[in-house]
Design a protein around this motif. Sequence first.
Motif, short mmCIF file in Angstrom:
data_model
loop_
_atom_site.label_atom_id
_atom_site.label_comp_id
_atom_site.label_asym_id
_atom_site.label_seq_id
_atom_site.Cartn_x
_atom_site.Cartn_y
_atom_site.Cartn_z
N LEU A 75 0.82 -1.22 0.00
CA LEU A 75 0.00 0.00 0.00
C LEU A 75 0.85 1.26 0.00
CD1 LEU A 75 -2.82 -1.02 2.47
CD2 LEU A 75 -2.97 -0.81 0.00
N ASN A 76 1.92 1.28 0.78
CA ASN A 76 2.75 2.48 0.87
C ASN A 76 3.51 2.77 -0.41
OD1 ASN A 76 3.25 4.02 3.64
ND2 ASN A 76 2.53 1.96 4.05
N THR A 77 3.83 1.72 -1.16
CA THR A 77 4.62 1.93 -2.37
C THR A 77 3.77 2.08 -3.63
OG1 THR A 77 4.89 -0.47 -2.52
CG2 THR A 77 6.68 0.76 -1.50
N VAL B 192 16.76 2.40 -9.04
CA VAL B 192 18.18 2.27 -8.68
C VAL B 192 18.56 3.25 -7.57
CG1 VAL B 192 18.89 1.37 -10.92
CG2 VAL B 192 18.85 3.84 -10.58
N PHE B 193 17.94 4.43 -7.55
CA PHE B 193 18.22 5.40 -6.49
C PHE B 193 17.72 4.87 -5.13
CE2 PHE B 193 16.82 9.16 -3.98
CZ PHE B 193 18.07 9.70 -3.74
N GLY B 194 16.51 4.27 -5.13
CA GLY B 194 15.98 3.71 -3.89
C GLY B 194 16.87 2.61 -3.36
N LEU B 195 17.37 1.75 -4.27
CA LEU B 195 18.26 0.66 -3.84
C LEU B 195 19.57 1.21 -3.28
CD1 LEU B 195 18.70 -2.40 -3.76
CD2 LEU B 195 19.62 -2.26 -6.08
N MET B 196 20.09 2.24 -3.95
CA MET B 196 21.36 2.85 -3.49
C MET B 196 21.18 3.45 -2.08
SD MET B 196 23.49 5.88 -5.38
CE MET B 196 22.36 7.17 -4.88
N VAL B 197 20.07 4.14 -1.86
CA VAL B 197 19.83 4.77 -0.55
C VAL B 197 19.63 3.71 0.52
CG1 VAL B 197 18.29 6.26 0.76
CG2 VAL B 197 18.89 6.86 -1.57
N THR C 75 12.28 -0.44 -3.86
CA THR C 75 13.69 -0.76 -3.62
C THR C 75 14.27 -0.03 -2.41
OG1 THR C 75 14.23 0.96 -5.24
CG2 THR C 75 14.22 -1.31 -6.03
N CYS C 76 13.66 1.09 -2.01
CA CYS C 76 14.20 1.81 -0.86
C CYS C 76 13.95 1.05 0.45
CB CYS C 76 13.63 3.22 -0.78
SG CYS C 76 11.84 3.28 -0.62
N VAL D 266 13.56 5.22 3.29
CA VAL D 266 12.28 5.53 2.64
C VAL D 266 12.04 7.03 2.61
CG1 VAL D 266 9.77 5.27 2.88
CG2 VAL D 266 11.26 3.31 3.26
N PHE D 267 12.36 7.66 3.73
CA PHE D 267 12.16 9.10 3.83
C PHE D 267 12.99 9.84 2.77
CE2 PHE D 267 12.21 13.07 6.48
CZ PHE D 267 10.85 13.23 6.52
N ILE D 268 14.26 9.49 2.70
CA ILE D 268 15.16 10.18 1.77
C ILE D 268 14.79 9.86 0.32
CG2 ILE D 268 17.56 10.31 0.97
CD1 ILE D 268 18.37 9.73 3.89
N SER D 269 14.55 8.58 0.03
CA SER D 269 14.31 8.17 -1.36
C SER D 269 13.00 8.72 -1.91
CB SER D 269 14.31 6.64 -1.43
OG SER D 269 13.99 6.23 -2.73
#
Length: 534
Positions: free
Chosen positions: A317-319, A446-451, A372-373, A472-475
């Motif tokens: 739900l959140n994603t 890819v950014f979410g995975l990196m973070v 991914t985050c 999650v917050f940052i991504s």
Amino acid sequence: MSKFLLLLKVNLTSILNPSKIVKNEYSKDKKSGLSSKLLVVILAGCLLFSCATNIILVAKTLAEMNMIDLILPIGLIATSFVILFATIYQAQSYLFNVKDKDFLLSIPVSKYTLMISKISTLYIESLLFSLLIVLPLGCVYTYYTSFSVEFWIMYIVEWLFIPMIPLIISVIIGYLLGLISNKFKHKNLVTIVISIGLILLIMYSSFNMEGFMNYITENVKSIQEMFFKLYFPSQFFYNSLVNFEILDLLKFVLISLLPAILFTYVLSLRYFKILSKFSESSAKSNYTMKKLKKSNIITALYKKEIKRYLSSYIYVLNTSIGMIMLLAISFILLFSGGEVLEKMIEIPGISEILPMFSIAAMCLMVSMSSTTCSSISTEGNNLWIAKSLPMDISNIFISKILVNLTMILPALYLSILFFVFSVEYTVIQLVIAFVLPTILAILVSVFGLMVNLKYPRTDASDVVIVKQSASVFISMIGSMLLMVGFIALYLVKVSDLISFEFYALILGLVLCLATVACIIIINTKGKEKFLELQ
């Protein structure tokens, strides 16, 4: 009392865990820990700034109409709605679908102590969350009126009771959702379907809010009474703060406190039975062994990842909320046209720029959608299994990225199909509508995975990982603010200099470069980071 305080401390440490939100526990570098703390503070400041900006805009309008006092009931209703929406699913997983049921049943504390410690934890979390609205609301109201010690004393007292009623409602809804889904074999799937239905119902209600507001307006004596009818405790909140009526202050406190005490007591009487009921599961009585199927590495890892994703309704739900909203908007446009959208978002002339608006909406919703985050954090205690597999780590990363693209791309392309029948795209704009959000979807993945590799939380529950972790917050907030920045840059500065199509080309190139940079970082430092995780 000592047992209650001890349980409350343990619960708060578990659900809020502030030290791990602001600190990268796997980093021995003090500078890294400081920078992560600074990032979380900056993003929290952005949220507070966003809330304050909206409150200032509303207050300015009300002040021009000489109705600034109405900002108080409006703020109370907004705060209650945000708390209700934010805690529905958390209440269900935190109170009823608990993983430590056996431990809870064995500890030597009363049912009431256990229940009140859990409710108190949710209450404190909601109280802190409400500060995002309550704090700027009080400051803005003081700016437009005058500073008063009586106001702030009464305001702080009432702030302590604001979360109680919405929290009770969210727990009841969470319980009913869990009760319904518990009767089915695929509980998570049923919960996801019911939850998406509720979200669509809320969106439909908001789209028809104009008719509802007209009905209320025709049946009330004043706009002030309209807000009182929308949420009846708001009249006591208003009278106590505007007229300094102590009796109304007491009414607001009692209306919030008494139901909370009664609800907690009643729930505590049946809490252990509810826990047992929610932990029931079903199994096939005629199970037969079937032939095992073989898959290549990527396919096998992808199946594992998609099962893990669908096993957690709070994760889904959140994603997926951004893509659900995008589908709903495109579906409404398909049957209603741009005029309805113009009324909904109250931007005159939006129907004339629908091609650009639809592409901007697609980019914005995609930027909010990242599985991914959280995908490294959700490995939890099974992380050592992934690390010990005899294969290239890139395969694990690719499978996690593919899950995110599976969540985004089908909904995106279906939305584009709906838009095609309702929006008059040129050929170039249609190409942009397909290509630009697709590039952004890859970048978000890819950014979410990196973070998440930088800020993992492998020791927490899904609720904490998905709702409260720094990654999650940052991504998600970072990606969304970045897209809002690109859209605002075009509208304010660039639209007079270059065409939308040329700006989209430049933006696409920038997103491609950012994607390549993230992939390089993941394949170098990301792999090292993954092997260091514990």
